[in-house]
Design an enzyme around this catalytic site. Structure first.
Site, PDB file in Angstrom:
ATOM      1  N   ASP A 153       0.858  -1.186   0.000  1.00 56.55           N
ATOM      2  CA  ASP A 153       0.000   0.000   0.000  1.00 56.55           C
ATOM      3  C   ASP A 153       0.893   1.234   0.000  1.00 56.55           C
ATOM      4  OD1 ASP A 153      -3.049   0.841   0.623  1.00 56.55           O
ATOM      5  OD2 ASP A 153      -1.670   2.238   1.596  1.00 56.55           O
ATOM      6  N   ASN A 155      -2.128  12.961  -4.154  1.00 54.73           N
ATOM      7  CA  ASN A 155      -3.208  13.283  -5.089  1.00 54.73           C
ATOM      8  C   ASN A 155      -3.788  14.664  -4.800  1.00 54.73           C
ATOM      9  OD1 ASN A 155      -3.518  11.331  -7.070  1.00 54.73           O
ATOM     10  ND2 ASN A 155      -4.687   9.965  -5.750  1.00 54.73           N
ATOM     11  N   HIS A 201      -4.698  14.343  -9.631  1.00 46.46           N
ATOM     12  CA  HIS A 201      -4.807  12.919  -9.937  1.00 46.46           C
ATOM     13  C   HIS A 201      -3.886  12.488 -11.078  1.00 46.46           C
ATOM     14  CE1 HIS A 201      -8.106  11.966  -7.218  1.00 46.46           C
ATOM     15  NE2 HIS A 201      -8.645  13.135  -7.527  1.00 46.46           N
ATOM     16  N   ASP A 228      -1.620   9.242 -10.921  1.00 47.72           N
ATOM     17  CA  ASP A 228      -1.604   8.190 -11.947  1.00 47.72           C
ATOM     18  C   ASP A 228      -0.184   7.939 -12.452  1.00 47.72           C
ATOM     19  OD1 ASP A 228      -4.319   8.042 -11.667  1.00 47.72           O
ATOM     20  OD2 ASP A 228      -4.791   9.136 -13.520  1.00 47.72           O
ATOM     21  N   GLU A 264      -4.478   2.284  -4.466  1.00 43.26           N
ATOM     22  CA  GLU A 264      -3.016   2.210  -4.382  1.00 43.26           C
ATOM     23  C   GLU A 264      -2.548   0.894  -3.797  1.00 43.26           C
ATOM     24  OE1 GLU A 264      -4.406   4.542  -0.691  1.00 43.26           O
ATOM     25  OE2 GLU A 264      -5.021   4.239  -2.762  1.00 43.26           O
ATOM     26  N   ARG A 277      13.009  -6.241  -1.288  1.00 44.50           N
ATOM     27  CA  ARG A 277      13.348  -5.800  -2.649  1.00 44.50           C
ATOM     28  C   ARG A 277      12.210  -4.986  -3.252  1.00 44.50           C
ATOM     29  NH1 ARG A 277      14.357 -10.686  -6.135  1.00 44.50           N
ATOM     30  NH2 ARG A 277      14.685  -9.073  -7.700  1.00 44.50           N
TER      31      ARG A 277
END
Length: 341
Positions: free
Chosen positions: A191, A199, A204, A208, A234, A254
């Site tokens: 997340d 945002n 937005h 994106d 997300e 990683r």
């Protein structure tokens, strides 16, 4: 019915031609029986059936009295269209040549004038081959459309990652492989930290772009056998097979570093909180249901990472989440986790 009509209407020539015709029809029926029983026809078998259809037309022409009236080249329409719909381009090209030769052989006895014969062969074979070519082009376009539609149904349109549907579809395969190999299935829930704040601050479009940059970085980091899917907003899930918790912890670290290193063209970046959960698949369990139970556990671990400061990895076998060590930010390798379960 066509075979019976030729006998009843007395169109067949007397003598051996009548028996040749009957034997050919019987052989076709016998050849079709195994294919009907198997209910499956291979590519070369289909090619053979198409050529057999061309041969049957020649037999009909040879065995009847008035081929121009009762056996027009339109009888080749069915094998030509079958070749166009089921075979490849080279088989279709061969059948087009065969169709032209068959038309020439069939029409030869009915025309004394070579010019008239050439015109009739050109018209008949040209019409058949043009129709077959049109069907072949239509088929290829339909196939490309179906492939594109199927791909779109499995992909997230913004990031190009797989979606929830594909993730669920891969669960049975991964559960089978884990049982066969004696490995575990690991789910890693990622997340992005403070993504809503980004945002709100930059719009937005910037959000994106960050998602696309993160997706590209994660795609280059996961193993070929892992499933990388965006499940919403997300949130991103990585599903993979691991031998032990250490391997899962190394992979998660990683992934965390890959997210932190990703940048957009405008320089925007985010970090990620990652939760890990493992399971050993057992015989008889529903893979899709087991998948979501596993993802729910990884989600709970991810919230533990959020509560402990974000930009870190948490797992159900570690009591608390921890921040990455300084050397992990440069080497992309985290310390091995200990399985206390």
């Amino acid at each position: 019915m066509g075979t019976i009509n030729l006998f009843v209407d007395d169109v067949l020539r007397a003598g051996p031609q009548r028996w040749i015709y009957g034997a050919t029809m019987a052989a076709c029926v016998l050849a079709a029986v195994p294919l009907v029983v198997r209910q499956r026809v291979g590519r070369w078998q289909m090619f053979g059936l198409v050529l057999l259809g061309d041969l049957i037309y020649l037999v009909v022409v040879f065995c009847i009295d008035d081929p121009v009236r009762y056996a027009t080249p339109l009888m080749l329409l069915f094998p030509a269209f079958v070749a166009a719909w089921f075979l490849g381009r080279w088989e279709l090209a061969v059948n087009m040549v065969v169709t032209t030769l068959v038309c020439l052989v069939a029409l030869w006895p009915s025309y004394d004038d070579p010019v008239a014969l050439g015109v009739q062969v050109g018209v008949s074979a040209g019409m058949l081959n043009a129709g077959a070519l049109g069907v072949f082009v239509l088929r290829r376009r339909v196939q490309r459309l179906l492939v594109a539609t199927q791909a779109l149904s499995h992909l997230d349109p913004l990031t190009g990652l797989f979606n929830r549907r594909f993730l669920v579809g891969q669960a049975p395969r991964m559960w089978r492989q884990a049982r066969r190999d004696g490995t575990r299935v690991a789910a890693m829930m990622l997340d992005l930290d403070h993504f809503k704040r980004l945002n709100d601050a930059h719009g937005h479009a910037a959000g994106d772009a960050v998602l696309r940059a993160v997706a590209a970085s994660l795609t280059a980091t996961v193993r070929p056998t892992d499933v990388l899917a965006r499940t919403g907003g997300e949130e991103i899930v990585v599903l993979g097979l691991v031998a032990d918790p250490d391997e899962a912890a190394h992979l998660a670290e990683r992934l965390r570093t890959a997210v932190a290193d990703s940048r957009t063209a405008d320089g925007h970046a985010v970090t990620a909180s990652i939760g890990i959960a493992l399971t050993r698949p057992v015989e008889g369990e529903d893979a899709a249901e087991a998948l979501w139970r596993l993802v729910d556990r990884a989600d709970a671990a991810m919230y533990e990472a959020k509560q402990q400061g974000r930009d870190r990895v948490a797992s159900l076998w570690l009591p608390r989440a921890r921040a990455p060590l300084p050397q992990e930010n440069t080497t992309r390798q985290g310390p091995a986790a200990t399985d206390v379960a």
